[in-house]
Design a protein around this motif. Sequence first.
Motif, mmCIF file in Angstrom:
data_model
loop_
_atom_site.group_PDB
_atom_site.id
_atom_site.type_symbol
_atom_site.label_atom_id
_atom_site.label_comp_id
_atom_site.label_asym_id
_atom_site.label_seq_id
_atom_site.Cartn_x
_atom_site.Cartn_y
_atom_site.Cartn_z
ATOM 1 N N ARG A 16 9.647 47.421 -18.657
ATOM 2 C CA ARG A 16 10.103 47.246 -17.272
ATOM 3 C C ARG A 16 9.280 46.184 -16.545
ATOM 4 N N VAL A 17 8.012 46.059 -16.911
ATOM 5 C CA VAL A 17 7.195 44.988 -16.336
ATOM 6 C C VAL A 17 7.785 43.631 -16.708
ATOM 7 N N LEU A 18 8.169 43.467 -17.966
ATOM 8 C CA LEU A 18 8.799 42.215 -18.400
ATOM 9 C C LEU A 18 10.105 41.972 -17.645
ATOM 10 N N ASP A 19 10.924 43.016 -17.539
ATOM 11 C CA ASP A 19 12.238 42.861 -16.926
ATOM 12 C C ASP A 19 12.150 42.509 -15.443
ATOM 13 N N ALA A 20 11.048 42.889 -14.793
ATOM 14 C CA ALA A 20 10.892 42.587 -13.368
ATOM 15 C C ALA A 20 10.667 41.102 -13.113
ATOM 16 N N LEU A 21 10.288 40.357 -14.157
ATOM 17 C CA LEU A 21 10.046 38.917 -14.023
ATOM 18 C C LEU A 21 11.355 38.181 -14.307
ATOM 19 N N GLU A 22 12.228 38.144 -13.307
ATOM 20 C CA GLU A 22 13.593 37.666 -13.522
ATOM 21 C C GLU A 22 13.661 36.183 -13.852
ATOM 22 N N ALA A 23 12.838 35.360 -13.206
ATOM 23 C CA ALA A 23 12.916 33.911 -13.417
ATOM 24 C C ALA A 23 11.802 33.386 -14.306
ATOM 25 N N SER A 24 10.918 34.265 -14.772
ATOM 26 C CA SER A 24 9.781 33.842 -15.590
ATOM 27 C C SER A 24 9.923 34.399 -17.002
ATOM 28 N N PRO A 25 10.175 33.532 -17.983
ATOM 29 C CA PRO A 25 10.196 34.014 -19.358
ATOM 30 C C PRO A 25 8.872 34.703 -19.687
ATOM 31 N N ALA A 26 8.952 35.895 -20.267
ATOM 32 C CA ALA A 26 7.752 36.659 -20.595
ATOM 33 C C ALA A 26 7.989 37.411 -21.897
ATOM 34 N N LEU A 27 6.939 37.551 -22.662
ATOM 35 C CA LEU A 27 7.055 38.242 -23.947
ATOM 36 C C LEU A 27 5.754 38.969 -24.263
ATOM 37 N N ILE A 28 5.875 39.937 -25.162
ATOM 38 C CA ILE A 28 4.720 40.647 -25.704
ATOM 39 C C ILE A 28 4.629 40.284 -27.181
ATOM 40 N N ARG A 29 3.455 39.848 -27.590
ATOM 41 C CA ARG A 29 3.251 39.492 -28.995
ATOM 42 C C ARG A 29 2.083 40.292 -29.552
ATOM 43 N N THR A 30 2.099 40.481 -30.863
ATOM 44 C CA THR A 30 1.010 41.177 -31.534
ATOM 45 C C THR A 30 -0.104 40.186 -31.856
ATOM 46 N N ALA A 31 -1.185 40.695 -32.431
ATOM 47 C CA ALA A 31 -2.291 39.830 -32.827
ATOM 48 C C ALA A 31 -1.886 38.871 -33.934
ATOM 49 N N THR A 32 -0.831 39.211 -34.673
ATOM 50 C CA THR A 32 -0.318 38.318 -35.710
ATOM 51 C C THR A 32 0.852 37.483 -35.199
ATOM 52 N N TRP A 33 1.048 37.487 -33.893
ATOM 53 C CA TRP A 33 2.029 36.663 -33.178
ATOM 54 C C TRP A 33 3.477 36.998 -33.534
ATOM 55 N N ASP A 34 3.728 38.260 -33.839
ATOM 56 C CA ASP A 34 5.094 38.763 -33.915
ATOM 57 C C ASP A 34 5.524 39.137 -32.491
ATOM 58 N N VAL A 35 6.705 38.715 -32.082
ATOM 59 C CA VAL A 35 7.217 39.035 -30.753
ATOM 60 C C VAL A 35 7.895 40.397 -30.826
ATOM 61 N N VAL A 36 7.375 41.362 -30.065
ATOM 62 C CA VAL A 36 7.894 42.727 -30.131
ATOM 63 C C VAL A 36 8.635 43.132 -28.861
ATOM 64 N N ALA A 37 8.552 42.325 -27.805
ATOM 65 C CA ALA A 37 9.302 42.609 -26.578
ATOM 66 C C ALA A 37 9.424 41.322 -25.782
ATOM 67 N N TRP A 38 10.505 41.220 -24.995
ATOM 68 C CA TRP A 38 10.763 40.013 -24.213
ATOM 69 C C TRP A 38 11.728 40.369 -23.090
ATOM 70 N N ASN A 39 11.860 39.466 -22.144
ATOM 71 C CA ASN A 39 12.823 39.695 -21.067
ATOM 72 C C ASN A 39 14.015 38.746 -21.220
ATOM 73 N N LYS A 40 14.979 38.887 -20.312
ATOM 74 C CA LYS A 40 16.196 38.075 -20.404
ATOM 75 C C LYS A 40 15.897 36.588 -20.235
ATOM 76 N N ALA A 41 14.948 36.262 -19.379
ATOM 77 C CA ALA A 41 14.616 34.857 -19.171
ATOM 78 C C ALA A 41 14.040 34.236 -20.432
ATOM 79 N N ALA A 42 13.246 34.997 -21.177
ATOM 80 C CA ALA A 42 12.698 34.482 -22.436
ATOM 81 C C ALA A 42 13.800 34.248 -23.453
ATOM 82 N N ALA A 43 14.760 35.165 -23.508
ATOM 83 C CA ALA A 43 15.876 35.001 -24.445
ATOM 84 C C ALA A 43 16.718 33.788 -24.087
ATOM 85 N N ALA A 44 16.855 33.512 -22.792
ATOM 86 C CA ALA A 44 17.700 32.399 -22.354
ATOM 87 C C ALA A 44 16.999 31.053 -22.482
#
Length: 284
Positions: A116-144
């Motif tokens: 939900r923290v990611l989703d609140a950033l409507e105009a800012s692409p945001a993602l969560i990555r692991t220490a091995t740089w696998d992307v495990v979560a993102w918001n709509k702006a990041a996908a777009a």
Amino acid sequence: MTNRIETPAPRDSLATYLKGRRARLNPADFGLPTGRRRTPGLRREEVAQRADISATWYTWLEQGRGGAPSADVLDRIARALLLTDVEREHLFLLGLGRPPEVRYAKSEGVTPRLQRVLDALEASPALIRTATWDVVAWNKAAAAVLTDYGALPPEQRNILRLIFGDPRVREAQFDWDSVARFVVAAFRADAARAGAGAEVQALVEDLSRTSPEFARLWRENDVRHYGEGVKRLRHPVLGPIAFEYSAFAVDGRPDLGLVVYNPATAEDADNIRKLVAARDVSAS
């Protein structure tokens, strides 16, 4: 006249902490008899037996006596007392004056609250990555704007694989050579900091086989701090766009990092919102 607050010596703090952690444990949970116990929790001898250390040595620790315990002893005691990661870290800070060495654990994803923290950033692409740089979560702006991670199989949602293996991601970079060099150096630092050296070996070997450019950069052994900076992209719909990016640690989750890309101008932010809205309409 001011009252002086006495702070306990490090050994006394360690002793008090051990006593408190021991007292909270229920003997019945370990199959131990509960009758005729003068104090709550496990006995010192029982903790020492669980930790496979001398009962005398453990008693000395709770009495603030003896020398500094080794990291191995503290690790055994942490397991014996069923300490959480943050409690284990506190134990090491009290006993050795430093945190323990990092134990890497593969991420199992993010909590709904973090999403939900990611989703609140409507105009800012945001993602969560692991220490091995696998992307495990993102918001709509990041996908777009960055990559539609949801359209990729999980094993392909890796930033290095995308930089070195996806022609569209490569084309989107204004200066791919500089980006690639920075990404490899920052990735190396992140993996080492998280104690994930062994876990990244297969990825490194695979990328070295498929990308001579990655192999060359990896051999240079550079390390860099990700931190914050400016990123420029060529977007197929939005055209040239600039971001100020910042990387954050996720409290309580040393395996995860949050990266936020804030549009450099209000116009870019508005265009991202429109793009996300258009994608939502087409998907409905």
